[in-house]
Enzyme design. Structure first.
Site, PDB file in Angstrom:
ATOM      1  N   TYR A 157       0.846  -1.185   0.000  1.00 14.61           N
ATOM      2  CA  TYR A 157       0.000   0.000   0.000  1.00 14.61           C
ATOM      3  C   TYR A 157       0.884   1.238   0.000  1.00 14.61           C
ATOM      4  O   TYR A 157       2.042   1.197   0.435  1.00 14.61           O
ATOM      5  CB  TYR A 157      -0.912  -0.008   1.221  1.00 14.61           C
ATOM      6  CG  TYR A 157      -2.001  -1.047   1.124  1.00 14.61           C
ATOM      7  CD1 TYR A 157      -3.306  -0.700   0.801  1.00 14.61           C
ATOM      8  CD2 TYR A 157      -1.715  -2.395   1.342  1.00 14.61           C
ATOM      9  CE1 TYR A 157      -4.306  -1.659   0.703  1.00 14.61           C
ATOM     10  CE2 TYR A 157      -2.697  -3.365   1.234  1.00 14.61           C
ATOM     11  CZ  TYR A 157      -4.001  -2.988   0.919  1.00 14.61           C
ATOM     12  OH  TYR A 157      -4.973  -3.943   0.803  1.00 14.61           O
ATOM     13  N   TYR A 194      -1.565 -10.643  -1.483  1.00 16.38           N
ATOM     14  CA  TYR A 194      -0.364 -10.097  -0.862  1.00 16.38           C
ATOM     15  C   TYR A 194      -0.242 -10.633   0.564  1.00 16.38           C
ATOM     16  O   TYR A 194      -1.240 -11.003   1.188  1.00 16.38           O
ATOM     17  CB  TYR A 194      -0.408  -8.565  -0.836  1.00 16.38           C
ATOM     18  CG  TYR A 194      -1.517  -8.002   0.013  1.00 16.38           C
ATOM     19  CD1 TYR A 194      -1.339  -7.773   1.376  1.00 16.38           C
ATOM     20  CD2 TYR A 194      -2.758  -7.707  -0.550  1.00 16.38           C
ATOM     21  CE1 TYR A 194      -2.360  -7.271   2.162  1.00 16.38           C
ATOM     22  CE2 TYR A 194      -3.791  -7.209   0.222  1.00 16.38           C
ATOM     23  CZ  TYR A 194      -3.582  -6.996   1.579  1.00 16.38           C
ATOM     24  OH  TYR A 194      -4.603  -6.512   2.349  1.00 16.38           O
ATOM     25  N   ARG A 215      -3.138 -12.845   2.106  1.00 14.96           N
ATOM     26  CA  ARG A 215      -4.540 -12.461   1.921  1.00 14.96           C
ATOM     27  C   ARG A 215      -4.893 -12.599   0.454  1.00 14.96           C
ATOM     28  O   ARG A 215      -4.088 -12.282  -0.424  1.00 14.96           O
ATOM     29  CB  ARG A 215      -4.778 -11.013   2.343  1.00 14.96           C
ATOM     30  CG  ARG A 215      -4.525 -10.732   3.812  1.00 14.96           C
ATOM     31  CD  ARG A 215      -5.542  -9.725   4.324  1.00 14.96           C
ATOM     32  NE  ARG A 215      -6.888 -10.243   4.253  1.00 14.96           N
ATOM     33  CZ  ARG A 215      -7.981  -9.486   4.205  1.00 14.96           C
ATOM     34  NH1 ARG A 215      -7.881  -8.173   4.205  1.00 14.96           N
ATOM     35  NH2 ARG A 215      -9.177 -10.045   4.158  1.00 14.96           N
ATOM     36  N   HIS A 218      -8.092  -8.392  -3.309  1.00 16.50           N
ATOM     37  CA  HIS A 218      -9.352  -7.722  -3.003  1.00 16.50           C
ATOM     38  C   HIS A 218      -9.214  -6.208  -3.116  1.00 16.50           C
ATOM     39  O   HIS A 218      -8.113  -5.654  -3.059  1.00 16.50           O
ATOM     40  CB  HIS A 218      -9.820  -8.063  -1.588  1.00 16.50           C
ATOM     41  CG  HIS A 218      -8.823  -7.695  -0.532  1.00 16.50           C
ATOM     42  ND1 HIS A 218      -7.815  -8.543  -0.141  1.00 16.50           N
ATOM     43  CD2 HIS A 218      -8.670  -6.560   0.205  1.00 16.50           C
ATOM     44  CE1 HIS A 218      -7.081  -7.949   0.797  1.00 16.50           C
ATOM     45  NE2 HIS A 218      -7.571  -6.755   1.023  1.00 16.50           N
ATOM     46  N   HIS A 220     -10.796  -2.722  -1.180  1.00 18.31           N
ATOM     47  CA  HIS A 220     -11.465  -2.276   0.044  1.00 18.31           C
ATOM     48  C   HIS A 220     -12.460  -1.175  -0.290  1.00 18.31           C
ATOM     49  O   HIS A 220     -12.171  -0.288  -1.104  1.00 18.31           O
ATOM     50  CB  HIS A 220     -10.445  -1.687   1.024  1.00 18.31           C
ATOM     51  CG  HIS A 220      -9.435  -2.668   1.504  1.00 18.31           C
ATOM     52  ND1 HIS A 220      -9.553  -3.333   2.690  1.00 18.31           N
ATOM     53  CD2 HIS A 220      -8.265  -3.088   0.951  1.00 18.31           C
ATOM     54  CE1 HIS A 220      -8.507  -4.129   2.852  1.00 18.31           C
ATOM     55  NE2 HIS A 220      -7.719  -3.995   1.810  1.00 18.31           N
TER      56      HIS A 220
END
Length: 309
Positions: A157, A194, A215, A218, A220
């Site tokens: 991120y 990730y 994970r 996806h 968010h």
């Protein structure tokens, strides 16, 4: 209060809570003491193990910063975050399910116009997302606010780059306002699987337990609109290898969607792409606030910022 032993110390501690001014605090702490003491008795906790536990929690605190919340990461990987989310987000049939707040939410993400590029230079394969926001009656929710954020192709991120001394510009995150019909669309990058941060005490815990830190891919979403419960959720990419072993237990079947691959050529925004690109369509159904007054929706975590899972 003297000569306490393993048989009566729990009652003695609980008795000390009798004068607590806040009844809810008394309830929480009494139950916590009962469960912790029962745990120690059940496993016959040794002094060495107890000291190791204290040291582990101390390390969790030491590594926590304003962009890395190791305690939330610990809660996520123990399933506690998702349990609290489930307890506080009971909704009528048909509403979009909530899931954990997830990694690295940032308040005040940049406002992106409908059709704009949320990726803002983040590395990844092009993806065009569109969808709608409606209520349980099927009617559009006009002008709903959607905050969206995701990892890039490297599984990071934007705030993680800033933490590492790199560029701190907002990438792969933004805030959009749906139109009067509740519709939205934007450009971004394809979501990728990730690993959660696993270079600290929580990572060592996962390794000791024989668990992986991954994970599934996806996006968010945090969606708000007047008169409706806030929705915090993910949209997961169908076919991801980690859908059934999410390190933070956040997957719901209703939140899995297809990322459709397209060959190079015309794109949904009227442009063209020299490389293959993807499209994602998803409809969000919000719960009217009046229908859930007794159990208002919460994020399932203590802070809306910097969850690390």
């Amino acid at each position: 209060m003297r000569n306490l032993d393993e048989d009566n110390i729990t009652r003695a501690v609980i008795a000390m809570h009798a004068d607590a001014k806040d009844a809810r605090v008394r309830t929480l702490m009494t139950s916590l003491v009962q469960h912790i003491h029962s745990f120690a008795r059940e496993v016959e906790l040794t002094e060495e193990e107890w000291f190791k536990g204290i040291r582990f929690l101390t390390e969790v605190g030491h590594i926590t910063t304003d962009v890395r919340q190791e305690f939330i990461l610990l809660s996520d990987t123990l399933g506690l975050s998702m349990l609290v989310t489930a307890l506080n987000n009971k909704k009528p049939q048909g509403c979009t399910e909530a899931t954990v707040f997830g990694p690295f939410h940032v308040e005040g993400s940049p406002l992106v116009p409908l059709g704009g590029d949320v990726a803002n230079g983040a590395e990844g394969e092009p993806c065009f997302v569109r969808g709608s926001v409606i209520g349980t009656d099927g009617q559009p929710v006009p002008n709903a606010e959607l905050q969206v954020w995701q990892a890039d192709a490297a599984g990071k991120y934007d705030v993680q780059y800033a933490r590492d001394g790199g560029d701190h510009e907002h990438r792969a995150r933004g805030t959009l306002i749906a139109d009067a019909q509740g519709n939205f669309h934007f450009k971004t990058i394809r979501a990728e699987a990730y690993p959660i941060p696993h270079d600290g005490p929580v990572g060592r815990m996962l390794e000791a337990l024989g668990r992986h830190p991954w994970r599934p891919a996806h996006l968010h979403f945090l969606i708000t609109a007047p008169g409706f419960d806030r929705l915090i959720t993910h949209v997961f990419r169908n076919g991801d290898r980690y859908l059934d072993s999410d390190a933070v237990f956040g997957v719901r079947s209703s939140l899995i969607a297809d990322w459709i691959e397209h060959p190079p050529g015309a794109t949904p925004d009227g442009g063209t792409s020299d490389v293959p690109f993807y499209t994602l369509d998803f409809r969000f159904v919000l719960n009217p606030a009046a229908a859930n007054v007794a159990a208002p929706q919460t994020a399932g975590v203590a802070s809306p910022r910097s969850a690390s899972a």
